[in-house]
Every structure is written in structure tokens, then in C-alpha cells.
Scaffold this motif. Structure first.
Motif, PDB file in Angstrom:
ATOM      1  N   LEU A  52      -5.591   0.920   3.734  1.00 39.76           N
ATOM      2  CA  LEU A  52      -6.132  -0.426   3.962  1.00 39.76           C
ATOM      3  C   LEU A  52      -5.191  -1.360   4.734  1.00 39.76           C
ATOM      4  N   PRO A  53      -3.878  -1.391   4.438  1.00 41.98           N
ATOM      5  CA  PRO A  53      -3.026  -2.311   5.200  1.00 41.98           C
ATOM      6  C   PRO A  53      -2.874  -1.923   6.679  1.00 41.98           C
TER       7      PRO A  53
ATOM      8  N   GLY B 235      -2.987  -5.913  -7.465  1.00 37.09           N
ATOM      9  CA  GLY B 235      -2.545  -4.736  -6.720  1.00 37.09           C
ATOM     10  C   GLY B 235      -2.436  -3.513  -7.610  1.00 37.09           C
TER      11      GLY B 235
ATOM     12  N   GLY C 165       0.795  -1.229   0.000  1.00 42.86           N
ATOM     13  CA  GLY C 165       0.000   0.000   0.000  1.00 42.86           C
ATOM     14  C   GLY C 165       0.819   1.266   0.000  1.00 42.86           C
TER      15      GLY C 165
ATOM     16  N   CYS D 298      -1.645   3.935   1.223  1.00 39.88           N
ATOM     17  CA  CYS D 298      -2.998   3.408   1.249  1.00 39.88           C
ATOM     18  C   CYS D 298      -3.322   3.061   2.697  1.00 39.88           C
TER      19      CYS D 298
ATOM     20  N   LEU E  99      -1.670  -6.951  -0.264  1.00 39.53           N
ATOM     21  CA  LEU E  99      -3.087  -6.949   0.121  1.00 39.53           C
ATOM     22  C   LEU E  99      -3.986  -6.974  -1.124  1.00 39.53           C
TER      23      LEU E  99
ATOM     24  N   SER F 258      -7.444  -4.806  -5.777  1.00 40.26           N
ATOM     25  CA  SER F 258      -7.976  -4.136  -6.981  1.00 40.26           C
ATOM     26  C   SER F 258      -8.520  -5.126  -8.004  1.00 40.26           C
TER      27      SER F 258
ATOM     28  N   CYS G   9       2.171  -4.560  -3.347  1.00 43.30           N
ATOM     29  CA  CYS G   9       1.016  -4.557  -2.456  1.00 43.30           C
ATOM     30  C   CYS G   9       0.428  -5.957  -2.376  1.00 43.30           C
TER      31      CYS G   9
ATOM     32  N   LYS H  43       0.444   5.514  -3.496  1.00 44.82           N
ATOM     33  CA  LYS H  43      -0.669   6.440  -3.714  1.00 44.82           C
ATOM     34  C   LYS H  43      -0.203   7.833  -4.147  1.00 44.82           C
TER      35      LYS H  43
HETATM   36  S1  SF4 Z   1      -4.704  -2.414  -0.600  1.00 48.15           S
HETATM   37 FE1  SF4 Z   1      -5.740  -2.209  -2.587  1.00 48.15          FE
HETATM   38  S2  SF4 Z   1      -6.017   0.027  -2.917  1.00 48.15           S
HETATM   39 FE2  SF4 Z   1      -4.495  -0.263  -1.265  1.00 48.15          FE
HETATM   40  S3  SF4 Z   1      -2.547  -0.176  -2.391  1.00 48.15           S
HETATM   41 FE3  SF4 Z   1      -3.118  -2.341  -2.197  1.00 48.15          FE
HETATM   42  S4  SF4 Z   1      -4.184  -2.799  -4.100  1.00 48.15           S
HETATM   43 FE4  SF4 Z   1      -4.091  -0.572  -3.939  1.00 48.15          FE
END
Ligand code: SF4
Length: 720
Positions: free
Chosen positions: A555-556, A333, A99, A553, A340, A343, A338, A102
Motif C-alpha cells: 500500500l505505501p 497500523g 508497511g 506491504c 499509513l 487497519s 506504519c 508483513k
Molecule cells: S498500510 Fe495498512 S496493511 Fe499496510 S502495513 Fe500499514 S497498516 Fe498494515
């Protein structure tokens, strides 16, 4: 490259050219920003001062600082001096931790008339930095459509008039990666683009699409800087596209002070995701779409313009449906490294309507917000419609959140008889009418019909419906789900006071990226008192701001947690992950920081953004108010749909509900909830060091080290 694309390229006319020497990135910074003025085709390099890094860190902080100095107090979104600024932040671009790719985008918004920021994936921000620039600052307006090309491989920047390429994102992105990347698929990975689309030209909520090249699919894909209409500003400046090229990505491209330290933290986190994601949110398998069913179960999924929080048909658009549609079944990702990888996409979707009818396309998503906003909130539970609408919103460059909330508002007004078919141009805008909803979206793409009225957003629709159709402004204020001019994102906040304030007090308007407190407040009851809620509304917006300063990001941070997280002192803060971020920041920049230092960086920028709102004529208590639909049941019908819950609350307050009519109960509940909201605003302002009118006090600015004379002057004028 096809003959067709060669013809388009041959039609480009060079307006300006700038060459530069590319230095390696040092400890997360290039120490210069790129300034472009489209009115006179200026291209220039500006230095980044130590103070700018110290006080504003990067990303959104740099964007706000550059915009502050680039505009006047009276600048409007469509004035030439408005700017669009894109910055990756100092951590942005590392590939060792999930993540971290961005881009942060800042501009004045056509919806709120104040400062807007967006956080978006794709490769652009990191490539921009590796090409030599901590930020790209675009001012002015071109006379005709232009493409700005930043070639980080050769150190050359051009502004090119580009008359022939189409505007819509899926076509344009595909053309540009071939035009600037050539025929080799690996070479195309070195290209990232920013585009908008035809919908951005005809509405106020145009978004920006940031691309990356998906090697497995052999196709470009996009993520959206969605909120607040920055895509509309982009097209108003006659920018057709931004293109950056950078071919030399390596593990140390970001120039970290201590790569080994960075790798140690990254390895630990990758293992955690590998071991626990399946048991927790399952982001790798489902993406954010997994939330639809959960929100429906907890009465938090907005249905029929936020009247209700669940629907019996919710299961028709929940994660099982999307799992079956997501094509590859493997993680996707939006930036290198990434793990996680949320996408997901649906490949080979055949469009049934509009100008691209019959084409097979990739649909990025749907993510939770798309399914909830385009679907449930408009009463549409048809997955094919959601995919079709999701695709067209992306290619026309329309913010799916604003569009979902705006169409839902228009549908409720239609069902209430506030507007009729004469107003809608014959569209039968009932809740659930997918055919009408997709036609509205196409009208936004074509710039015609009632779609362009809905494209003005909820705040302006309210005004139009009062002026042209004699609507009662009070009911429109109650049901129009906007605050500060921005449409609410797709979580039902009625039963969570903390989430109501999280939406209402968010700097840019009601978006959940500042404070998502519904579960903490309503489901888990972790912040029961006013003080608890005020503390959460101080801490979490500030903490979450930090991701936007650094190019990260969110989210992580909390969509995956260590298995023993619940046993820690403050599980809602995910202490181990906060320690990871302390490590990462220290390892990249060489500055040995603590978690308090990270918060201080954010608090500074958070307060600065509040003062920026003040400077533009907003940013006080009255602008933190929200429509009553966000706080409780507006209508008798809404009350009765959850009568048991509301009656219980009134009884606890001492009301004899057996003797009350439903309108009396609606009024009593409203008086109580509105008072609670005011009390919470008082508590939050006090905790933040602001006045009762929501103005940062001078002493707060002094404590944060942003007591610049012009900043203090604005605060003093506002009584701070
Ligand atoms: S968790 Fe999802 S939105 Fe966040 S960087 Fe990874 S792929 Fe992109």
C-alpha cells in the motif's frame, strides 16, 4: 492470569523442547530457519546459504524454495509432507518506513492443489525473525491439537499438546496473549499468535489469523493470510496455534547495515503521508473501504456474482457508513511505524446471531474486499450484516474473498433453478437474503448442512451440481468465478482486458495482488495497445512480487504518491517510491542495488513459482483461462443491462447491431473478446520469455540463474 486460563495451561503436555542461542539479526537475516515436524515432534535449526539469499531473497522466495525441497511431485495438500512456511523477508521488521511488518505464508492449497502464497500483517513474522529465525517451516501432522511456542526471550521452543483451549480465533487469541504474555498490557505486546478456527476445519478456504496487541484498545487484533485455504492445512495438521514472544524490539533489531540511511528515507516518506494522504486516498481515515463507492461509480463493484458492476444501493455500504462506525477516528497500523495505518476496526459491535450472539466484539475492518464480497456481490447492502459476517468469517477463519464469491455463485445457481431448497437444506438462497447467508457461514463453523458444500469452493461446487443435480456444465463454467481453483477477488474485470489477464495469469489464481490494472487500462487508458498491456503484465506482477520477497506491504508504494508524480516519465510505476525501496534494501542488507536488481530478484522467483505450478501438474496455457463472466456478458439480461456500451463496441467492429437479436450480439461480442484474450496471452508469454503454452524457456531460466537440473528437467518435459 485468570484461574480458567491457568487450568488450560496446566493441561498442556510437553511433546518436545529445543533450546538455542539467539544471535542479533545481521543485515536483515538470521541466517537460519526453524524446522518442525509434527509427526515425530522434531525441532531443528537449518542453515540459510548465501545462494538461498542471493537467488530467493527471503519471504515468499524462501517459502517456495523450502517447500520445493520439502515435498514430492505427488504430494497433496493434506499429506503429512505438505508444509506451511512463514517468513518475514530481509526488510521485514524495520520500524522506520511504513508497511514493513508483513509475513509471507506458503503451502500447497486445498483449493488449487498447487502452491499458494499469502501476504499478511500482524507482528508474527518480524518477531519470528528477531527471535532468531528467517523462516518457520512446519511439516508433518500432530495426533492431537498442539501449540508451538517460540520464546525469543529465552531461546526455547516447545511443542505442547493443548486440549482445552477453544479453536475460534477471537477467543483463542485473547487467551494466548494472557497465557504467554501475562497480565501486563505492555508485556502482551511482545506476543504474536497465528490461529485458525472451526470454519477452517470444515471448508477448503480456511484462513490464518495473525495477531498483534493493540495497546490503545487493550485487546489482541488480527490480520488474515486469507487466500487459498492455508488455514485448512493448519487445522489438518492439528495445529491449534503458533505463539512467538519477543520483548526487546528496538529501531535496530533488524541489524541494518546503515540505520541513518534507513531513517532518512523513512522520515521523508512519513512526511509525505502526513502531508498528502488526506488529499489522496485517505487511508489513515478510511482504510481500503473508501474503494466501495469509487468502484460502484465506475461500474467495477461486483454485484450478483459479477453480473453487474454497480447497484443503486451501493451507497448503503460505502465509506461514509464505515467512517461513522470506525471507532477511534485515529490511524490504526498493523506493524510499528506504519504511518499509513489503514487497519481500522469497529469496537463494541453486538453480535445478533450464532454461538457468540449477544457478545460485544471488535470487528477488524471491514476492508474493501469484505464489503464488496460479502455484501454487494451477494446483493446484500446491509452494513450490520457485513460486520456480523466479517466478524464470524475472521473468528471461524474463513477467507472472506472466497466465501463472498462462493456464496454469490450458489445464489445465482439457486435463482437460475440449478439448485433448489432440497439441495440447500431449506435455505432460500436468493440474492440479498442476509439471513440465509449468515446461516451458511454458521454451518461452515459447525461443519454441517449446505454451508459445507459451499465451503468446497466454486470449482468443486460446479462438479457437485453437475453430478448431483444434472446442471449444465457449460453454464456453470461461464458463471463460476474461479480460475486455477481459486475464487476471484472483488473487482469486476469485464471491461478491462489487461485486468482479465492479470487475474487469469496470476500464479496462485485470480487475486489482484499481482496485477491491478483496471484503472490504468479502463479508466485512464494508459495501456491502449496489446504491447502496452503485455508490458504492464510483465512489469507489474514482477514488481509486486518484490514486496512478498522482502516482507513489505504494497500500500505505501502506490496508495500514496508524491505530488509531482504525474510529471515523471513513468507515473504508474511511482519512480520516487521505487528509489526509496532501492535505498531501503541497500541500507538494510549492505548490498548496493539498483531498481533493475530488485526486478531481477522478483523475476527469478516469479518464474520459479511458474515452474513449481508445472511440477504440480498445472502452470500451462489451459490453466490461465478464465470464465466468460470475467470477460463479458454471459446472459441476455446482462447484455441488455449495458446494451448501449456493448452495441457501441460491436458497431466499432463493423456489426450492424440493428439487425441482430440479443443472443446474436452476445455471441458476437464473446467471440471477439475471447480472441482478444488469447492474443494478449500470446503477447504476455512472449514478453516473459515463455513458450506459447506458457512454459518458461530454458534460456529464460539460464538468464535468471535458476537453471537447476531439476527445474530445467520439468521445463523441458513441458516443452520449454
Ligand atoms: S498500510 Fe495498512 S496493511 Fe499496510 S502495513 Fe500499514 S497498516 Fe498494515
Amino acid at each position: 492470569m485468570s484461574h480458567h486460563i491457568e487450568e488450560m495451561k496446566a493441561a498442556h503436555r510437553l511433546l518436545a523442547e529445543f533450546t538455542y542461542e539467539r544471535y542479533p539479526v545481521q543485515r536483515g537475516y538470521t541466517n537460519r530457519t526453524l524446522y518442525i515436524n509434527l509427526s515425530d515432534s522434531t525441532i531443528a535449526s537449518k542453515p540459510v546459504s548465501e545462494e538461498m539469499k542471493e537467488k530467493f531473497t527471503g519471504g515468499k522466495g524462501f517459502g517456495l524454495w523450502l517447500l520445493w525441497h520439502g515435498i514430492r511431485d505427488t504430494t497433496k495438500w493434506n499429506d503429512p509432507e505438505n508444509e506451511i512456511i512463514i517468513s518475514a523477508g530481509p526488510i521485514g521488521g524495520i520500524t522506520t518506513y511504513p508497511g514493513t511488518g508483513k509475513s509471507l505464508v506458503v503451502s500447497l492449497s486445498p483449493l488449487t492443489d498447487s502452491v499458494m502464497d499469502c501476504n499478511v500483517g500482524g507482528y508474527f513474522g518480524p518477531y519470528l525473525k528477531f527471535a532468531g529465525w528467517d523462516a518457520l517451516e512446519i511439516q508433518g501432522k500432530a495426533e492431537k491439537d498442539v501449540i508451538i511456542f517460540i520464546d525469543g526471550d529465552t531461546g526455547r521452543i516447545t511443542i505442547e499438546e493443548a486440549p482445552l483451549e477453544p479453536v475460534d480465533t477471537h477467543l483463542l487469541t485473547d487467551i494466548l496473549v494472557q497465557m504467554y504474555g501475562g497480565d501486563d498490557h505492555h508485556a502482551r505486546r511482545a506476543i504474536s499468535t497465528v490461529t485458525a478456527g472451526s470454519g477452517a476445519e470444515h471448508t477448503r478456504f480456511g484462513c490464518l489469523n495473525f495477531s498483534w496487541y493493540d495497546l490503545r484498545r487493550r485487546a489482541a487484533r488480527v490480520k488474515q493470510a486469507g487466500r487459498g485455504g492455508i488455514g485448512t492445512v493448519f487445522r489438518d495438521k492439528r495445529i491449534k496455534a503458533l505463539v512467538v514472544k519477543f520483548s526487546d524490539l528496538k529501531a535496530d533489531s533488524n541489524g541494518p547495515a546503515d540505520l541513518a540511511r534507513l531513517q532518512r528515507v523513512g522520515t521523508k516518506m512519513h512526511k509525505e503521508i502526513h502531508d498528502y494522504d488526506d488529499q489522496q486516498c485517505g487511508m489513515r481515515r478510511h482504510g481500503t473501504a473508501y474503494l466501495v463507492g469509487i468502484m460502484n461509480d465506475y461500474d467495477l463493484l461486483p454485484v450478483h456474482n459479477f453480473r453487474y458492476g454497480s447497484h443503486p444501493d451501493g451507497h448503503k455500504i460505502d465509506v461514509r457508513v464505515w467512517d461513522a462506525r470506525f471507532t477511534q477516528g485515529v490511524p490504526d497500523g498493523c506493524w510499528y511505524g506504519c504511518t499509513l495505518s489503514c487497519s481500522h476496526a469497529v469496537d463494541g459491535f453486538t453480535l445478533r446471531t450464532g454461538p457468540y450472539k449477544g457478545q460485544k466484539v471488535i470487528v477488524d475492518g471491514p476492508e474493501y474486499e469484505n464489503a464488496a464480497g460479502l455484501g454487494a456481490n451477494c446483493g446484500i447492502f446491509d452494513p450490520d450484516y457485513i460486520l456480523e459476517a466479517n466478524f464470524y468469517c475472521d473468528t471461524y477463519a474463513l477467507d472472506t474473498i472466497s466465501i463472498g464469491t462462493s456464496i454469490a455463485f450458489a445464489m445465482e445457481c439457486y435463482e437460475m433453478g440449478i439448485i433448489d431448497k432440497r439441495a440447500t437444506g431449506g435455505l432460500d438462497l436468493r440474492f440479498g437474503n442476509a439471513e440465509a447467508a449468515i446461516e451458511v457461514i454458521h454451518q461452515m463453523g459447525r461443519g454441517e448442512g449446505f454451508g459445507t458444500i459451499i465451503g468446497q469452493g466454486v470449482r468443486r461446487m460446479k462438479k457437485i451440481f453437475v453430478e448431483q443435480y444434472g446442471a449444465d456444465p457449460k453454464i456453470l463454467q461461464d458463471i463460476g468465478m474461479e480460475a486455477k481453483g481459486l475464487e476471484f477477488s472483488q473487482y469486476m474485470p469485464k471491461e478491462s482486458l489487461a485486468q482479465q489477464a492479470g487475474y487469469g495469469m496470476a500464479s496462485k489464481g485470480p487475486q489482484h495482488d499481482e496485477a491491478w490494472l483496471i484503472f490504468m487500462d479502463m479508466v485512464n487508458n494508459q495501456i491502449p495497445t496489446m504491447e502496452d498491456k503485455a508490458e504492464a503484465l510483465h512489469y507489474f506482477p514482477i514488481w509486486r512480487t518484490w514486496f512478498g520477497l522482502c516482507g513489505l506491504c504494497k500500500l505505501p508504494w502506490n496508495d500514496i504518491v508524491p505530488p509531482d508524480n504525474a510529471l515523471t516519465d513513468e507515473p504508474t510505476k511511482i519512480p520516487e517510491h521505487v528509489r526509496n525501496y532501492v535505498e531501503i534494501f541497500s541500507a538494510v542488507t549492505g548490498r548496493q542495488v539498483t531498481s533493475e536488481d530488485l526486478l531481477l530478484m522478483s523475476e527469478r522467483v516469479y518464474n520459479f513459482q511458474r515452474v513449481f505450478n508445472l511440477r504440480m501438474g498445472f502452470g500451462t496455457r489451459e490453466h490461465d483461462k478464465i470464465p466468460y463472466r470475467a470477460q463479458g456478458p454471459v446472459t441476455v439480461e446482462e447484455y441488455e443491462s449495458r446494451a448501449e456500451r456493448y452495441d457501441k463496441q460491436l458497431k466499432a467492429l463493423g456489426y450492424d447491431v440493428e439487425k441482430m437479436s440479443t443472443p446474436e450480439k452476445v455471441a458476437a461480442l464473446r467471440a471477439y473478446r475471447e480472441k482478444q484474450y488469447e492474443e494478449l496471452m500470446d503477447a504476455v508469454y512472449a514478453r516473459r520469455g515463455w513458450t506459447r503454452n506458457g512454459v518458461p524457456k530454458v534460456e529464460t531460466l539460464q538468464r535468471l540463474g535458476i537453471d537447476y537440473p531439476d527445474v530445467v528437467e520439468i521445463v523441458r518435459r513441458a516443452g520449454g
